[in-house]
Write a protein that holds these residues in place. Structure first.
Motif, short mmCIF file in Angstrom:
data_model
loop_
_atom_site.label_atom_id
_atom_site.label_comp_id
_atom_site.label_asym_id
_atom_site.label_seq_id
_atom_site.Cartn_x
_atom_site.Cartn_y
_atom_site.Cartn_z
N VAL A 16 -33.88 -4.33 -15.02
CA VAL A 16 -35.33 -4.36 -15.09
C VAL A 16 -35.79 -5.81 -14.93
O VAL A 16 -35.06 -6.73 -15.26
N CYS A 52 -30.74 -6.86 -18.16
CA CYS A 52 -30.35 -5.63 -18.84
C CYS A 52 -31.54 -5.04 -19.58
O CYS A 52 -32.21 -5.76 -20.31
N PRO A 53 -31.82 -3.74 -19.40
CA PRO A 53 -32.96 -3.13 -20.09
C PRO A 53 -32.76 -3.07 -21.61
O PRO A 53 -33.71 -2.89 -22.35
N LYS A 54 -31.51 -3.21 -22.06
CA LYS A 54 -31.21 -3.07 -23.48
C LYS A 54 -31.26 -4.41 -24.22
O LYS A 54 -31.86 -4.53 -25.27
N SER A 56 -31.76 -7.60 -22.46
CA SER A 56 -32.41 -8.63 -21.64
C SER A 56 -31.46 -9.66 -21.07
O SER A 56 -31.88 -10.71 -20.60
N ALA A 85 -34.34 5.95 -18.85
CA ALA A 85 -35.09 4.85 -19.45
C ALA A 85 -36.55 4.97 -19.02
O ALA A 85 -36.84 5.49 -17.94
N ALA A 88 -40.01 0.62 -16.00
CA ALA A 88 -39.94 -0.82 -16.30
C ALA A 88 -41.31 -1.37 -16.66
O ALA A 88 -41.45 -2.17 -17.58
N VAL A 91 -42.24 -0.44 -20.20
CA VAL A 91 -41.46 -1.20 -21.17
C VAL A 91 -42.03 -2.60 -21.31
O VAL A 91 -42.26 -3.09 -22.42
#
Ligand SMILES: [Zn+2]
Length: 104
Positions: A16, A52-54, A56, A85, A88, A91
């Protein structure tokens, strides 16, 4: 986009776009003084990266690379790991909103 493996937390997901700083500060600076707002916006956009979306992390490797294969091996099945997920944009907006309210 292609899914990648995070070298820091082992998450397998599509990267993301992560923007440093906060939208709240950006808006505040724009409202107070025009020039700092401009600089801040330029800095934030210049610091964007795919992470990483989890966690960063920018330590993402392609799944089909030797390291990616090694990492994803420990996180099977991949279909479970990559639970849908949120978009983006959503989020990023939620994160900005959270920061905005977290600050006094
Ligand atoms: Zn991660």
């Amino acid at each position: 986009m292609i899914e990648k493996v995070c070298r820091d937390c082992g998450t397998v997901a599509e990267p993301v776009t992560i923007t440093k700083g906060s939208l709240g500060t950006e808006i505040l600076l724009w409202l107070c003084l025009l020039l700092p707002g401009m600089f801040y916006t330029a800095w934030r956009h210049g610091s964007r990266y795919d992470g990483c979306p989890k966690c960063s992390s920018a330590n993402l490797v392609p799944l089909d690379s030797p390291i990616g294969r090694e990492l994803s091996k420990n996180h099977l099945p991949a279909s479970v790991q990559t639970a849908r997920a949120p978009r983006a944009g959503a989020v990023a907006f939620g994160r900005s909103l959270g920061r905005l309210f977290a600050k006094k």
